[in-house]
Design an enzyme around this catalytic site. Structure first.
Site, PDB file in Angstrom:
ATOM      1  N   HIS A 152       0.838  -1.206   0.000  1.00  0.00           N
ATOM      2  CA  HIS A 152       0.000   0.000   0.000  1.00  0.00           C
ATOM      3  C   HIS A 152       0.867   1.248   0.000  1.00  0.00           C
ATOM      4  CE1 HIS A 152       0.538  -0.807   4.374  1.00  0.00           C
ATOM      5  NE2 HIS A 152       0.577   0.519   4.503  1.00  0.00           N
ATOM      6  N   HIS A 187       3.969   7.103   3.776  1.00  0.00           N
ATOM      7  CA  HIS A 187       4.904   5.993   3.597  1.00  0.00           C
ATOM      8  C   HIS A 187       4.446   5.072   2.477  1.00  0.00           C
ATOM      9  CE1 HIS A 187       2.065   4.192   6.634  1.00  0.00           C
ATOM     10  NE2 HIS A 187       2.265   3.079   5.953  1.00  0.00           N
ATOM     11  N   GLU A 198       7.728   1.118   5.020  1.00  0.00           N
ATOM     12  CA  GLU A 198       7.218   0.062   5.884  1.00  0.00           C
ATOM     13  C   GLU A 198       7.455  -1.266   5.174  1.00  0.00           C
ATOM     14  OE1 GLU A 198       2.939   0.187   6.359  1.00  0.00           O
ATOM     15  OE2 GLU A 198       2.999  -1.031   8.176  1.00  0.00           O
TER      16      GLU A 198
HETATM   17 CO    CO Z   1       1.218   1.277   6.309  1.00  0.00          CO
END
Ligand code: CO
Length: 132
Positions: free
Chosen positions: A7, A79, A128
């Protein structure tokens, strides 16, 4: 090592307005807002054929994204999340490479182990890693 883009997280000052942009202007499938109190965010999930966009808004006093929104009042990309097969091995590889791992491996918003990497070591972008 990294696999799929899981994502992209975008902090927004107004979740309803951000949802409308993705649902109505861009024509995407958009969830209702989901409160994730243990992560200090309210999230709207935007489903795309090959990945997800997560619209994030601070929830509660100690939200980890409150300062980001102060510094970026119009919102912005917060992020990117890449999938890895083995989070422990990924953490070890990052440390050996001299990259800064932020904190410890923890359980992320999708109930899977995640870790975060310092933006200064990754082209100015908070990264991440999520064990898929
Ligand atoms: Co995230």
């Amino acid at each position: 090592m990294i696999g799929k883009l899981n994502h992209v997280a975008i902090v927004v000052p107004d979740l309803a307005a951000g949802s409308a942009v993705y649902r109505d202007t861009l024509g995407a499938t958009v969830s209702d807002p989901v409160d994730l109190p243990e992560h200090g965010v309210t999230t709207v999930f935007v489903e795309l054929p090959n990945t997800k966009i997560e619209l994030l808004h601070p929830l509660g006093e100690a939200s980890p994204i409150a300062r980001f929104l102060e510094n970026n009042p119009a919102g912005g990309v917060h992020h990117v999340c890449y999938e890895v097969e083995d989070i422990e091995a990924a953490a070890e590889r990052m440390r050996k490479a001299g990259a800064r791992v932020l904190g410890d491996i923890r359980i992320g918003a999708h109930d899977k182990p995640v870790l975060f990497l310092h933006p200064k070591d990754f082209c100015g972008t908070l990264v991440e890693l999520e064990q898929a």
